[in-house]
Design an enzyme around this catalytic site. Structure first.
Site, mmCIF file in Angstrom:
data_model
loop_
_atom_site.group_PDB
_atom_site.id
_atom_site.type_symbol
_atom_site.label_atom_id
_atom_site.label_comp_id
_atom_site.label_asym_id
_atom_site.label_seq_id
_atom_site.Cartn_x
_atom_site.Cartn_y
_atom_site.Cartn_z
ATOM 1 N N ARG A 53 0.926 -1.276 -0.153
ATOM 2 C CA ARG A 53 0.026 0.037 -0.140
ATOM 3 C C ARG A 53 0.837 1.301 -0.209
ATOM 4 N NH1 ARG A 53 -1.453 1.858 4.442
ATOM 5 N NH2 ARG A 53 -2.099 -0.045 5.462
ATOM 6 N N TYR A 110 -16.455 17.223 -15.510
ATOM 7 C CA TYR A 110 -16.664 15.571 -15.665
ATOM 8 C C TYR A 110 -17.786 15.344 -14.487
ATOM 9 C CZ TYR A 110 -16.057 10.489 -15.161
ATOM 10 O OH TYR A 110 -16.242 9.281 -14.981
ATOM 11 N N ASP A 182 -7.119 18.342 -14.463
ATOM 12 C CA ASP A 182 -7.669 17.223 -15.281
ATOM 13 C C ASP A 182 -6.967 16.966 -16.526
ATOM 14 O OD1 ASP A 182 -8.812 14.731 -16.189
ATOM 15 O OD2 ASP A 182 -10.563 15.031 -14.844
ATOM 16 N N LYS A 207 -8.218 6.234 -19.318
ATOM 17 C CA LYS A 207 -8.504 6.722 -20.536
ATOM 18 C C LYS A 207 -7.430 6.478 -21.605
ATOM 19 C CE LYS A 207 -12.262 7.274 -18.595
ATOM 20 N NZ LYS A 207 -12.598 8.752 -17.896
HETATM 21 C C1 LIG Z 1 -13.088 9.103 -16.970
HETATM 22 C C2 LIG Z 1 -12.781 10.216 -16.206
HETATM 23 C C3 LIG Z 1 -12.469 10.695 -14.906
HETATM 24 C C4 LIG Z 1 -12.698 9.414 -13.728
HETATM 25 O O1 LIG Z 1 -11.801 8.591 -13.847
HETATM 26 P P1 LIG Z 1 -12.124 6.982 -13.423
HETATM 27 O O2 LIG Z 1 -10.785 6.241 -13.934
HETATM 28 O O3 LIG Z 1 -13.214 6.367 -14.307
HETATM 29 O O4 LIG Z 1 -12.313 6.936 -12.130
HETATM 30 C C5 LIG Z 1 -12.216 11.969 -14.351
HETATM 31 N N1 LIG Z 1 -12.049 12.876 -15.394
HETATM 32 C C6 LIG Z 1 -12.290 12.679 -16.603
HETATM 33 C C7 LIG Z 1 -12.110 13.975 -17.666
HETATM 34 C C8 LIG Z 1 -12.434 11.292 -16.993
HETATM 35 O O5 LIG Z 1 -12.905 11.166 -18.232
#
Ligand SMILES: *Cc1c(COP(=O)(O)O)cnc(C)c1O
Length: 388
Positions: A53, A110, A182, A207
């Protein structure tokens, strides 16, 4: 940590944090699928590892690689890998905010970010406002004495709005807050927010970074030493870490990020060129279009314009839903950034949770995550699906 060593992005993606295994010579970082590490005497750690962890060698490799990709140099900055993008966001928000503090969110954030702040952190006394990030003055006006974070996405999801990172960093810093970006949609190959003054970058590595729709993960990168230490404390204390196999899959994906992103951009540009003239399409949202409101800013701060394209349809919601259900190569699914093309109806899928709020999206909107298949196949697929 090695001395900061600048190298081209493609090279860092393949080598940063990933020297051949010192014991076996394996050229790929092994999956250290283990929870605990033998000690030579009480507290005598062989390689700094104690319990997975706190730290795990496969995760360390990914964390070093991600820091290199966002900073542009191996050994510069600090990366942290999490079990999901939301876990990464939660950890950043808790490390930076206390009860009574305030966060400015994009007015088309998001949905998961909005939900986390508005429905979870609100219970712990963290307050928020929303503002259009395309307008730095509106962001400044939304800030309070207690604003700790200006949260930014650019390009935004699903409306592909663009924010000026340098301008937002100045606004955030003037008000004593930090700019958190982000960077999921752009990926570090197309945009490196730390270079424009951002304090923290977060990712859903699920992603583009992972890139193959086979793993859920998140990341945080910062060059602020003190903040990195606090984030590591929170990562260990909260425990939402990336597991060894997930770290390995993400690292494997990151190696090809540059070549995948080039192809995502090529394909998206070709689809955009066809869609702007399509009789069933009333609007194409893509920062690469000269007519896009944020085009100039995107041109300055991004290498290319990405693989996400949204369109609005003449036939309204019915046409949007029909198109999503008719494609054969574009798969109807949430998520984005994988090698395969995906299509979705944000109003009833990814953005259903923001219906009725300031973040509601138009019902005639269709979002495309353009994959790396042959572009002619993608064009033909959309063409048959859009046919009224
Ligand atoms: C998918 C996404 C998230 C969240 O991420 P997870 O891996 O699904 O928890 C946050 N910000 C954006 C822009 C996203 O596309």
């Amino acid at each position: 940590m090695t001395d900061p060593r600048p190298a081209a992005f493609e090279t860092l993606a393949i080598h940063a944090g990933q020297p051949p295994d010192p014991t076996t010579g394996a050229v790929v970082v092994p999956i250290h699928q283990v929870s605990t590490f033998a000690q030579d005497g009480v507290g005598g750690l062989r390689a700094g590892y104690e319990y997975s962890r706190s730290a795990n060698p496969t995760r360390t490799a990914l964390e070093s690689c991600l820091a290199a990709l966002e900073t542009g140099a191996e050994g510069e900055g600090h990366g942290l890998a999490f079990a999901s993008g939301m876990a990464a966001e939660d950890t950043v928000l808790r490390a930076l905010c206390q009860p009574g503090d305030h966060v400015v969110l994009p007015d088309d954030a998001y949905g998961g970010t909005f939900r986390l702040v508005a429905r979870v952190l609100s219970r712990w006394g963290v307050e928020h406002s929303t503002a259009s990030l395309a307008d730095p003055d509106a962001v400044a006006a939304a800030m309070t004495e207690r604003t700790r974070i200006v949260w930014c996405e650019t390009p935004t999801n699903p409306l592909l709005g663009v924010a000026d990172l340098a301008a937002l960093a100045a606004v955030a810093h003037d008000g004593g807050a930090r700019l958190v970006v982000d960077n999921t949609f752009a990926s570090p190959y197309l945009q490196q927010p730390l270079r424009w003054g951002a304090d923290v970058v977060v990712h859903s590595t699920t992603k583009y970074l992972g890139g193959h729709s086979d793993v859920v993960g998140g990341a945080v990168v910062t060059v602020d030493e003190e903040l990195a230490e606090d984030l590591r404390f929170h990562q260990n204390a909260m425990g939402a870490v990336a597991g060894p196999f997930d770290s390995w899959l993400t690292l494997r994906g990151a190696k090809t990020l540059a070549v995948r992103m080039e192809r995502h951009c090529d394909n998206a540009e070709a689809l955009v060129a066809a869609l702007v003239d399509h009789p069933e399409v009333t609007a194409v949202l893509y920062p690469g279009l000269a007519t896009h409101l944020g085009h100039e800013v995107a041109q300055r701060q991004m290498r290319r314009f990405g693989g996400m394209v949204s369109i609005r349809l003449r036939g309204g919601e019915a046409a949007a839903r029909r198109t999503c259900e008719r494609t054969r190569i574009f798969t109807l699914a949430e998520s984005l950034g994988g090698v395969e093309s995906l299509i979705e109806h944000p109003a009833s899928m990814t953005h259903a949770s923001v219906a009725g709020s300031a973040l509601e999206v138009p019902a005639d909107l269709v979002r495309l995550s353009v994959g790396i298949e042959a572009v002619d196949d993608l064009l033909a697929d959309l063409d048959q699906a859009l046919d009224a």
